[in-house]
Motif scaffolding. Sequence first.
Motif, PDB file in Angstrom:
ATOM      1  N   ALA A   3       4.177  -3.166   1.743  1.00 20.82           N
ATOM      2  CA  ALA A   3       3.306  -2.677   0.645  1.00 20.82           C
ATOM      3  C   ALA A   3       3.764  -3.409  -0.666  1.00 20.82           C
ATOM      4  CB  ALA A   3       3.358  -1.053   0.299  1.00 20.82           C
ATOM      5  N   ILE A   6       2.501  -6.905  -1.085  1.00 20.66           N
ATOM      6  CA  ILE A   6       1.128  -7.049  -1.528  1.00 20.66           C
ATOM      7  C   ILE A   6       0.592  -6.658  -2.921  1.00 20.66           C
ATOM      8  CG2 ILE A   6      -1.126  -5.796  -0.754  1.00 20.66           C
ATOM      9  CD1 ILE A   6      -0.354  -5.910   1.940  1.00 20.66           C
ATOM     10  N   THR A   7       1.465  -5.371  -3.335  1.00 15.75           N
ATOM     11  CA  THR A   7       1.080  -4.860  -4.771  1.00 15.75           C
ATOM     12  C   THR A   7       1.482  -5.940  -5.730  1.00 15.75           C
ATOM     13  OG1 THR A   7       2.130  -2.951  -3.940  1.00 15.75           O
ATOM     14  CG2 THR A   7       1.744  -3.151  -6.091  1.00 15.75           C
ATOM     15  N   ILE A  10      -1.206  -8.917  -5.535  1.00 15.78           N
ATOM     16  CA  ILE A  10      -2.419  -8.564  -6.020  1.00 15.78           C
ATOM     17  C   ILE A  10      -2.265  -8.739  -7.842  1.00 15.78           C
ATOM     18  CG2 ILE A  10      -4.046  -6.736  -6.208  1.00 15.78           C
ATOM     19  CD1 ILE A  10      -3.873  -6.197  -3.398  1.00 15.78           C
TER      20      ILE A  10
ATOM     21  N   ASP B 185      -0.951   3.329   3.326  1.00 11.26           N
ATOM     22  CA  ASP B 185      -0.449   3.033   2.106  1.00 11.26           C
ATOM     23  C   ASP B 185      -0.942   1.531   1.276  1.00 11.26           C
ATOM     24  OD1 ASP B 185       0.902   1.675   4.103  1.00 11.26           O
ATOM     25  OD2 ASP B 185       2.664   1.504   2.981  1.00 11.26           O
ATOM     26  N   ILE B 186      -1.124   0.912   2.549  1.00 13.24           N
ATOM     27  CA  ILE B 186      -1.837  -0.642   2.148  1.00 13.24           C
ATOM     28  C   ILE B 186      -3.206  -0.416   1.404  1.00 13.24           C
ATOM     29  CG2 ILE B 186      -2.525  -2.725   2.679  1.00 13.24           C
ATOM     30  CD1 ILE B 186       0.239  -3.349   3.969  1.00 13.24           C
ATOM     31  N   ILE B 189      -3.085   1.004  -1.808  1.00 15.93           N
ATOM     32  CA  ILE B 189      -2.876  -0.175  -2.866  1.00 15.93           C
ATOM     33  C   ILE B 189      -4.177  -1.048  -3.047  1.00 15.93           C
ATOM     34  CG2 ILE B 189      -1.656  -2.435  -3.305  1.00 15.93           C
ATOM     35  CD1 ILE B 189       0.514  -1.131  -1.374  1.00 15.93           C
ATOM     36  N   ILE B 190      -4.713  -1.466  -2.001  1.00 15.67           N
ATOM     37  CA  ILE B 190      -6.169  -2.195  -2.196  1.00 15.67           C
ATOM     38  C   ILE B 190      -7.230  -1.686  -3.095  1.00 15.67           C
ATOM     39  CG2 ILE B 190      -8.035  -3.288  -0.979  1.00 15.67           C
ATOM     40  CD1 ILE B 190      -6.102  -4.191   1.058  1.00 15.67           C
TER      41      ILE B 190
END
Lengths: 73, 773
Positions: A3, A6-7, A10, B185-186, B189-190
Amino acid sequence: MDATTITLMITVSLFLGSLGVVAFIWGLKTGQFDDQEKMMQGVLFDGEEELNDAAKKERKKKESHDEAKKKDT
Amino acid sequence: MIEDGGKHFCCKGCQGVYHLLTEGGLESFYAKKGDTKLTPVAGSQQDLARFDLEGFAKKYVTQTENGFNEISLIIEHIHCAACVWLNEKILHQTEGIIEANINYTDYKAKIIWDPQKIKLSQIIEKIQAIGYDAYAYDPKVAEEKAQKTRRDYYIKMIVAIFATMNVMWLAIAKYFGFFSGMDKDIKFIISTAELVLATPTLFFSGWVFFRGAYFGLKNKIVNMDLLVASGALLIYLYSIYVLFSGIGETYFDSVTMIITFILVGKFLEVLSKKSAGDSLDSLRAHIPDEITVIKGGKEQLLSATEVQKGDLALLKAGDMAIVDGVITEGEASVDESNLTGESKPLFKQTGDRIISGSTCLDSTLTYRVSKDFKNSTLNSLTTLLEEAQNKKPRIEEYTNTLSRYFSATILTLALLTFAGWYLYSGVFEQSFVTAVAVIIIACPCALALATPVATLVGLGVSFKRGILFKEARHIETIAKAKTLLLDKTGTLTYGKPKVVKEQILKEFDRGILAALLADSKHPISKGVFEYLNAAPTQRLDNFKALEAKGLQASFEGKELIGGSKRFLQEMGYTINREFSSSHFIFGIDGEVAAVYELKDKLKEGVKQDLEKIKGYGVTPIMVTGDNAAVAARIAKAVGIEKYYSEQTPTQKADLVQSFHGGVIMAGDGINDSLALSRADIACVMGSGADVSIKVSDVVLLHDSIKNLQEAIGIGKTTYGFIKQNLWLSLLYNAVTIPLAVAGFVIPLVAALSMSLSSLLVVGNSMRIKLKWR
């Protein structure tokens, strides 16, 4: 991919993208896109002479504005 | 050719410019201009003194904060970037000029200068010295405002598009997760990233919808904006709830996409509303704003508003009178075609009235002013026109009413859906999602895009053909028209007499006749001169222009004379012929050498174009100030069945009003202006008078009936496509709304199909281009 990665990805890409948008809006607001022709022709006029001219122009503008201010006070 | 230091010049003017540039160290201009050919420098017709008049300053010059003066000018004779460079350079080198900025596209210049160091006339003189010319123009406040609105919308749109593009790739990731499974959780986030993007889109870009909805509610109107704003806001709030509760799906992508799509539609609408003002400024035939007055035996230049009743004013050959008066001295031919439409000049002498708007053709007149500028015929006519223009019907109201009912219906339907589902299933979430789906799917994207996209394409197509629609709604009006009223002079015909028959009775040198005619401003002499197409070769002696009669001169001891039959008879010539039309007789030493017959000729292809116009279901009718015989002849020649002759400007206007069901009026002169302003749609030839261009809705730059026919044709096509688009979007709604109400559509699919319908409408509109290639 976890996670955090990815955070991070982005966030960074959105930040970079928004920088571009902000710069473009700044250009729009300061009237840099008002004259499309000038933008295209600008390439033809970027020699040393033109740079000197631009500097002279700025100086002249500043001087006359200063003069006007002096008169007011 | 003039040779000077190894360089060749075509004339003194160009040579002067070259020396001026060399002295200023600006020779690089000649290298910069490349292959561009320069036109020879001609002396300017403008009187420099007018630029320093108080009235002029009041009209055009504004003050900056620092006490400097600012003016907007249009620089004429600019061909290339090098010309702009040269002008800016020369102006910057001048002492006292603080800023000079020339636009490369429309050659409008903004100049700021210090009035204590330099006068405006000196600045203009500088520009003229290097072979250009400058005219002042009024930078209209309305135009600047429109530009600002356009920019605001553009910025809002850019932000929205940026957000949409990013939301899309985030959404794609999420959709994949929808099928292949994704960690909570992903997904969180998106969704959060989507929230970050949707927020500015909704509240910054979408602000216009909230504002529109608010003003609508304030006036107790449910409008489209309310539908968009409430739909987007509801989805947004619901998505936030979902995001934190973790149940269901978020629809931030729908929020951004809805706002972006509709905003694009709105932007297109704003863009198409852009008036044709830009191109019109340079087209403008300048109504003079100053007048020569004799005060205490001296000539003085005053601005129009300063002239008072009782002043003695001077009208020189070629000038237009701007105030009314009575002639006290002199006689001349006066062209009143601006006011009456009569193309033949009238002879006026002491004691006759001179009407403002008429042009003196051949000599100087002194007249006593009987009405000041405010009450002059010209000015009151202009004011009348401006008032009349504001009274035009607004057809677009109809579409607005439609969308109002549409919005109200959809909102009620959504509410009923929610209530129905809640009562039926008792699950709040499902009912809410269904109701939201109804709002999204009914989101009037396609409906909102249907008109602006089609009109924009239509406007673009017509612009390419030299047709300027001043406003987008005029396309609709022209498409609905049933009747076309045509002015004769200048619209069907050239408005200038042309030689139709030449009869040479005795051989002579054409150059001599050309020399005789060269300086005359009379339309008949001009017509013959044009026909001769010969350069004046000889210098004539004792040249005399006898007002409203003819021309006289001598050459190598021989007497030359030219004019009407009556004039030549007066001078002792014997002519035993009758002339039915305008004519010009040239005599040498008591013998007639040549006879020219002139007629106002029809423009080319008028008949075919009128046939096409009839094919569009529009009936052409001719209206003219000319007599019945001429009118009948022309009408027959072009195939018009119905015509009205001997019409005064007011009668023309009444006639326009007597027709119902969409009237197009096409004309060119001031005499048509009143009629133009009363018509549902006014088409004006680009070469027409300033006032008539002002009141017109469509300007035809090519001056032809073909242009007019195309304007009507494009209007019809575009309107047809608008209707098609509206049907498409309504059909789409008719199919999808019941599905949504029944709960078969989730908001996500609703958003997708909404985009699809928008694309359908845009694609359909592009077909206008194919039709008018």
